[in-house]
Enzyme design. Structure first.
Site, PDB file in Angstrom:
ATOM      1  N   CYS A 380      28.605  45.715  33.300  1.00  0.00           N
ATOM      2  CA  CYS A 380      27.377  46.049  34.025  1.00  0.00           C
ATOM      3  C   CYS A 380      26.627  47.167  33.303  1.00  0.00           C
ATOM      4  O   CYS A 380      26.051  46.942  32.245  1.00  0.00           O
ATOM      5  CB  CYS A 380      27.702  46.400  35.470  1.00  0.00           C
ATOM      6  SG  CYS A 380      26.275  46.317  36.584  1.00  0.00           S
ATOM      7  N   HIS A 519      30.773  41.476  36.922  1.00  0.00           N
ATOM      8  CA  HIS A 519      32.002  42.237  37.157  1.00  0.00           C
ATOM      9  C   HIS A 519      33.217  41.300  37.124  1.00  0.00           C
ATOM     10  O   HIS A 519      33.684  40.837  38.169  1.00  0.00           O
ATOM     11  CB  HIS A 519      31.928  42.957  38.508  1.00  0.00           C
ATOM     12  CG  HIS A 519      30.958  44.096  38.525  1.00  0.00           C
ATOM     13  ND1 HIS A 519      31.322  45.383  38.210  1.00  0.00           N
ATOM     14  CD2 HIS A 519      29.630  44.123  38.791  1.00  0.00           C
ATOM     15  CE1 HIS A 519      30.256  46.172  38.291  1.00  0.00           C
ATOM     16  NE2 HIS A 519      29.216  45.426  38.637  1.00  0.00           N
ATOM     17  N   GLU A 521      36.261  41.939  36.690  1.00  0.00           N
ATOM     18  CA  GLU A 521      37.455  42.518  37.309  1.00  0.00           C
ATOM     19  C   GLU A 521      37.659  42.038  38.742  1.00  0.00           C
ATOM     20  O   GLU A 521      38.786  42.030  39.250  1.00  0.00           O
ATOM     21  CB  GLU A 521      37.386  44.050  37.273  1.00  0.00           C
ATOM     22  CG  GLU A 521      36.374  44.710  38.201  1.00  0.00           C
ATOM     23  CD  GLU A 521      34.980  44.837  37.629  1.00  0.00           C
ATOM     24  OE1 GLU A 521      34.159  45.597  38.172  1.00  0.00           O
ATOM     25  OE2 GLU A 521      34.690  44.155  36.614  1.00  0.00           O
TER      26      GLU A 521
END
Length: 547
Positions: A380, A519, A521
């Site tokens: 990001c 994102h 993750e």
């Protein structure tokens, strides 16, 4: 029709209700049941989207664009069940809905009260999707006795009475403190917590007791007697070296069996725990270690980057190495040489964030990784900083920056390589946003598709050219500088399907340098590591062998 398990906490916060809920969900799955987990938070914010990470840790984002509590990340990581907008609610959201109905006249002029109007709203939320799964696990945030949580406790009390007998149970998490001076585990805090719970009409069926020491049979029997639960339903929860030991640890202590007994499910299906046995094996039997620096602005609170830390652990498990994470404050080298702070690391990760503070340090971290050939993953804002670094130091745009920083300062100081995203396509409709809009829920949120360039590094990592990842941002890299940057070797290797929004950049001649606008993750799991994190750690392993 789902069976409901309500998870509450007492004595102190941060005992691990979210982890216990997630572990229990995974154990029920191991016995062949379908589950869904929910979080009910008492705070008055509509959602955590506008909270500082120092206040609430990271914001977990769902595929359908909900900004939620980080516990939903635990739920997904342990069960693999994608969270939804209907899996998280706060007092603020409940009260907003009630007040909207009152303004519309839905209550036909009645006096609006916590009971029954607020509690009914909570019960309606609890009932969403109850026909979809075998078990619905609902965690109540905070601790019993908190004034903000009382409507939720009253709602689950009513809900359990509305359902047929045996369809709802209550699991209460408490603390058994150990007093070294007397060499004793003290049960009184647990007794008082259960008494508080009983005073509002809820009697726990299962007690999960956090303890640093084994619970002697005498204390276990005492807890069962004074808290009015079966002795077998007093479950110990000890401190663990890794959270991913929790499913096996809770199974050894009999938590899943206690739950099935409380529902009178007999004979109980035998659990298949091979997935978690493999996870535990990968945690404890590693073939080395790598050192990764996370260069961020919220490094004083690890929960601000909870999913990133866990995704790195998953990447380590995929490569059978331990990932040693060091938290590096980007502000430390905003105006100085980053080398003393970053030398010795096998990889560098720059995570997301908001605001200008610490961004010069992040830009220097990207430059350090690019020039030294160190694996770099920018997420990001970390991608945006990598693009600004390339524009400044490679493409000759010395004044390159972000429109976000100019908005914050109230003056134009930079050539905006990163701009405020005012319009984008979501599904089959166009979404428009202005700089002055409300902050909450106005970003590009949730899952979006991207198309990867054939033959690029990311296409190799993903083993394909079509992906879908979760977003949370309101600023975007400007494509009008794409040609100039690609001439210098910074490839825009992932784009939105319409070709307007950059999703991924990578340096073509670098061992491993990737920036992503989304994102990744948020979708990583211990039994299914995200491919970007798995390959990032693999690249770090290669770097460690060259040192």
């Amino acid at each position: 029709m789902a069976r409901f398990i309500f998870i509450t906490g007492g004595v102190v916060s941060s005992l691990g209700k979210g982890l216990a809920s997630a572990a229990l969900g995974s154990l029920l799955q191991a016995r062949g049941y379908s589950v869904r987990l929910r979080k009910l938070d008492p705070y008055l914010n509509v959602d955590p989207g506008t909270m500082s990470p120092f206040e609430h840790g990271e914001v977990f984002v769902t595929d359908d664009g909900a900004e939620t509590d980080l516990d939903l990340g635990h739920y997904e990581r342990f069960t693999g069940v994608p969270a939804r907008n209907t899996d998280s609610v706060s007092s603020g959201r409940i009260y907003s809905s009630v007040l909207e109905k009152e303004r519309r006249g839905d209550y036909l002029g009645k006096t609006i009260q916590v009971v029954p109007h607020v509690t009914n709203e909570i019960k309606e939320f609890l009932a969403i999707g109850e026909d979809e799964v075998d078990f619905m696990l609902c965690e109540i945030g905070g601790t019993v006795g908190d004034i903000e949580g009382l409507p939720f406790f009253e709602a689950i009390r009513q809900f359990s009475h509305d359902k047929p007998r045996g369809q709802c149970i209550f699991m209460h998490l408490t603390l058994l403190p150990y007093l070294a001076a007397s060499g004793e585990l003290k049960t009184k805090p647990t007794q008082h917590s259960v008494k508080e719970l009983q005073s509002i009409g809820i009697a726990p069926d299962i007690l999960v007791c956090r303890s640093e020491q084994p619970i002697p049979e005498k204390e276990r029997s005492k807890i069962a007697l004074f808290c009015n639960v079966r002795k077998e339903a007093v479950v110990a929860a000890y401190d663990l070296k890794s959270i991913y030991e929790a499913p096996l640890a809770y199974h050894r202590e009999g938590l899943d069996q206690a739950v099935l007994d409380a529902f009178a499910i007999s004979p109980a299906p035998k659990p298949d725990l091979r997935v978690w046995e493999d996870v535990a094996d990968r945690i404890h039997n590693t073939d080395g270690a790598v050192n990764v620096a996370i260069v961020g602005k919220y490094t004083q609170l690890e929960d601000a980057y909870k999913s990133i830390k866990e995704a790195l652990t998953h990447g380590g498990m995929a490569n059978r190495v331990k990932v040693n994470v060091s938290w590096v404050d980007a502000e430390v080298f905003d105006t100085t040489d980053p080398a003393p702070h970053l030398e010795g690391f096998h990889a560098i990760l720059v995570p997301g964030g908001f605001g200008e503070r610490g961004t010069e340090g992040k830009i220097k971290a990207a430059q350090f990784a690019r020039e030294r050939g160190i694996p770099y993953l920018g997420i990001c804002l970390g991608m945006q900083m990598a693009v600004i670094e390339a524009a400044r130091n490679v493409a000759g745009m010395a004044n390159a920056g972000s429109e976000e920083f100019d908005h914050e300062a109230g003056e134009k100081r930079f050539t905006p390589v990163v701009y405020h995203l005012k319009e984008w396509v979501q599904g089959n409709k166009t979404v428009a946003r202005k700089v002055g809009d409300d902050k909450g829920g106005t970003m590009r949120l949730g899952a979006y598709s991207a198309t990867l360039t054939e033959g690029s590094k990311v296409a190799q990592v993903y083993e394909g050219t079509a992906i879908e990842e979760r977003h949370r941002h309101r600023y975007e890299v400007d494509t009008k500088y794409r040609a100039k940057l690609e001439e210098q070797g910074l490839l825009f290797s992932g784009m939105s399907p319409d070709g307007r929004l950059p999703e991924i950049v990578e340096w073509k001649d670098h061992p491993w340098f990737i920036g992503v606008q989304f994102h990744p993750e948020l979708k990583s799991k211990p039994f299914a590591p995200h491919p970007l994190f798995a390959d990032f750690v693999r690249a770090a392993v290669e770097t460690s062998r060259l040192v």
